[in-house]
Design a protein around this motif. Structure first.
Motif, mmCIF file in Angstrom:
data_model
loop_
_atom_site.group_PDB
_atom_site.id
_atom_site.type_symbol
_atom_site.label_atom_id
_atom_site.label_comp_id
_atom_site.label_asym_id
_atom_site.label_seq_id
_atom_site.Cartn_x
_atom_site.Cartn_y
_atom_site.Cartn_z
ATOM 1 N N THR A 19 16.423 24.980 19.943
ATOM 2 C CA THR A 19 17.024 23.661 19.599
ATOM 3 C C THR A 19 18.004 23.540 18.541
ATOM 4 O O THR A 19 18.881 22.456 18.645
ATOM 5 C CB THR A 19 15.816 22.629 19.161
ATOM 6 O OG1 THR A 19 15.329 23.345 17.668
ATOM 7 C CG2 THR A 19 14.569 22.717 19.963
ATOM 8 N N LEU A 20 18.344 24.806 18.011
ATOM 9 C CA LEU A 20 19.466 24.885 17.154
ATOM 10 C C LEU A 20 19.322 23.607 16.099
ATOM 11 O O LEU A 20 20.347 23.191 15.669
ATOM 12 C CB LEU A 20 20.699 24.580 17.714
ATOM 13 C CG LEU A 20 21.186 25.512 18.685
ATOM 14 C CD1 LEU A 20 22.699 25.399 19.611
ATOM 15 C CD2 LEU A 20 21.407 27.087 18.156
ATOM 16 N N LYS A 21 18.121 23.535 15.707
ATOM 17 C CA LYS A 21 17.905 22.558 14.572
ATOM 18 C C LYS A 21 17.179 23.474 13.185
ATOM 19 O O LYS A 21 16.574 24.292 13.458
ATOM 20 C CB LYS A 21 16.740 21.547 14.960
ATOM 21 C CG LYS A 21 17.551 20.474 15.774
ATOM 22 C CD LYS A 21 16.555 19.374 16.278
ATOM 23 C CE LYS A 21 17.165 18.266 16.805
ATOM 24 N NZ LYS A 21 16.086 17.269 17.224
ATOM 25 N N ARG A 22 17.117 22.926 12.128
ATOM 26 C CA ARG A 22 16.713 23.389 11.109
ATOM 27 C C ARG A 22 15.201 22.639 10.822
ATOM 28 O O ARG A 22 15.388 21.501 10.593
ATOM 29 C CB ARG A 22 17.539 23.626 9.784
ATOM 30 C CG ARG A 22 16.668 24.125 8.567
ATOM 31 C CD ARG A 22 17.827 24.112 7.495
ATOM 32 N NE ARG A 22 18.464 25.346 7.905
ATOM 33 C CZ ARG A 22 19.495 25.903 7.043
ATOM 34 N NH1 ARG A 22 19.975 25.191 5.943
ATOM 35 N NH2 ARG A 22 20.233 26.964 7.211
ATOM 36 N N ILE A 23 14.347 23.143 10.689
ATOM 37 C CA ILE A 23 12.949 22.792 10.331
ATOM 38 C C ILE A 23 12.632 23.099 8.932
ATOM 39 O O ILE A 23 12.430 23.991 8.596
ATOM 40 C CB ILE A 23 11.896 23.227 11.541
ATOM 41 C CG1 ILE A 23 12.401 22.897 12.965
ATOM 42 C CG2 ILE A 23 10.565 22.881 11.143
ATOM 43 C CD1 ILE A 23 11.295 23.453 14.060
ATOM 44 N N TYR A 24 12.146 22.144 8.087
ATOM 45 C CA TYR A 24 11.610 22.147 6.829
ATOM 46 C C TYR A 24 10.033 22.202 6.799
ATOM 47 O O TYR A 24 9.554 21.445 7.433
ATOM 48 C CB TYR A 24 12.381 21.113 6.049
ATOM 49 C CG TYR A 24 13.849 21.103 5.702
ATOM 50 C CD1 TYR A 24 14.411 21.962 4.892
ATOM 51 C CD2 TYR A 24 14.500 20.468 6.840
ATOM 52 C CE1 TYR A 24 15.726 22.041 4.819
ATOM 53 C CE2 TYR A 24 15.944 20.522 6.648
ATOM 54 C CZ TYR A 24 16.639 21.541 5.658
ATOM 55 O OH TYR A 24 17.927 21.446 5.741
ATOM 56 N N VAL A 25 9.452 23.017 6.061
ATOM 57 C CA VAL A 25 8.044 23.427 5.876
ATOM 58 C C VAL A 25 7.737 22.969 4.440
ATOM 59 O O VAL A 25 8.171 23.818 3.750
ATOM 60 C CB VAL A 25 7.480 24.456 6.656
ATOM 61 C CG1 VAL A 25 5.821 24.493 6.474
ATOM 62 C CG2 VAL A 25 7.819 24.479 7.962
#
Length: 48
Positions: A19-25
């Motif tokens: 998705t070319l997105k950055r996911i924050y956890v």
């Protein structure tokens, strides 16, 4: 004795190649058992 009740929290990010997105956890780790509790996942950490 203190390690039995000690918990730590941290935030890390994962870059998704699809998705070319950055996911924050956001997670909390129980130090005594090293068990991870994931408390939240978002693509916009500044949003509501």
């Amino acid at each position: 004795m203190q390690a039995a009740s000690l918990m730590t929290c941290d935030l890390f990010h994962v870059d998704c190649a699809v998705t070319l997105k950055r996911i924050y956890v956001f997670f909390v780790m129980d130090v005594a058992t090293r068990y991870i509790h994931i408390l939240g996942v978002t693509t916009n950490p500044n949003g509501a």
